[in-house]
Design an enzyme around this catalytic site. Structure first.
Site, PDB file in Angstrom:
ATOM      1  N   ASP A  18     -45.007 -31.842  18.786  1.00 42.74           N
ATOM      2  CA  ASP A  18     -44.588 -31.113  19.288  1.00 42.74           C
ATOM      3  C   ASP A  18     -44.224 -29.566  18.886  1.00 42.74           C
ATOM      4  OD1 ASP A  18     -42.325 -31.095  21.616  1.00 42.74           O
ATOM      5  OD2 ASP A  18     -40.880 -30.519  19.839  1.00 42.74           O
ATOM      6  N   ASP A  20     -41.330 -27.044  19.539  1.00 46.95           N
ATOM      7  CA  ASP A  20     -40.202 -25.810  19.540  1.00 46.95           C
ATOM      8  C   ASP A  20     -39.321 -27.024  19.007  1.00 46.95           C
ATOM      9  OD1 ASP A  20     -41.166 -24.335  21.643  1.00 46.95           O
ATOM     10  OD2 ASP A  20     -40.172 -24.926  23.210  1.00 46.95           O
TER      11      ASP A  20
END
Length: 182
Positions: A18, A20
């Site tokens: 991922d 952020d």
């Protein structure tokens, strides 16, 4: 390729992340490359994977595009800055939809993991996904990939409790993956 130190690395062909809250500090709806700040140890963790010949990728929900808060070009600029700071990734997947769109790519749906694995020429069972919230781990499970949660102060307690594998930071998450399934 992996050596004796990491006996399970040969079973793993890609580690997906991922963006952020996992690789970089989460700045909601960030369209400014100048605001990108990698987490400590992120570059070391990625370089370690790359040195073992493992593919790396980034999968990111970017609903700001659907909401008109960000443009696809701004997201691409932020992604370019992430790559400048953390090194080259083999694959990028961005979901530009909002939750209301009910697409198959937005995490917790497995679409981005399936697409990334297809582009890498691997089965999802040969990939792992590292993220900071429950939907990341749900996407990994739905895709048939291994999921590791690296919580931040924003990660809910129930997400931590539901995750099969939890690491304190990215470097520990990568070490867990290289050791093999718990």
């Amino acid at each position: 390729m992996a050596g004796n130190e990491f006996p399970h690395a040969s079973l793993l062909r890609a580690v997906l992340f991922d963006r952020d809250g996992t690789l970089v500090v989460d700045v909601p709806y960030n369209g400014d490359p100048g605001m990108v700040r990698p987490f400590p140890g992120a570059r070391r963790a990625l370089d370690g994977l790359r040195s073992l010949g493992l593919a790396t990728g980034v999968l990111s929900n970017q609903s700001g595009i659907a909401r008109g808060i960000l443009t696809a070009e701004e997201v691409a600029g932020v992604n370019a800055r992430v790559e400048e700071l953390l090194g080259p990734f083999d694959v990028w997947e961005v979901c530009p939809h909002s939750a209301e769109d009910r697409c198959g790519c937005r995490k917790p749906a497995p679409g981005m993991i399936h697409s990334a694995c297809s582009r890498l020429g691997i089965d999802p069972s040969e990939a792992a996904f590292i993220g900071d919230i429950g939907s990341d781990i749900e996407a990994a499970r739905a895709a048939g990939a291994r999921g590791v949660l690296v919580p931040t102060p924003l990660t809910r307690n129930e997400e931590v409790a539901a995750a099969g594998e939890v690491a304190a930071d990215l470097e520990q998450a990568v070490a867990m993956l290289l050791r093999g399934p718990e």
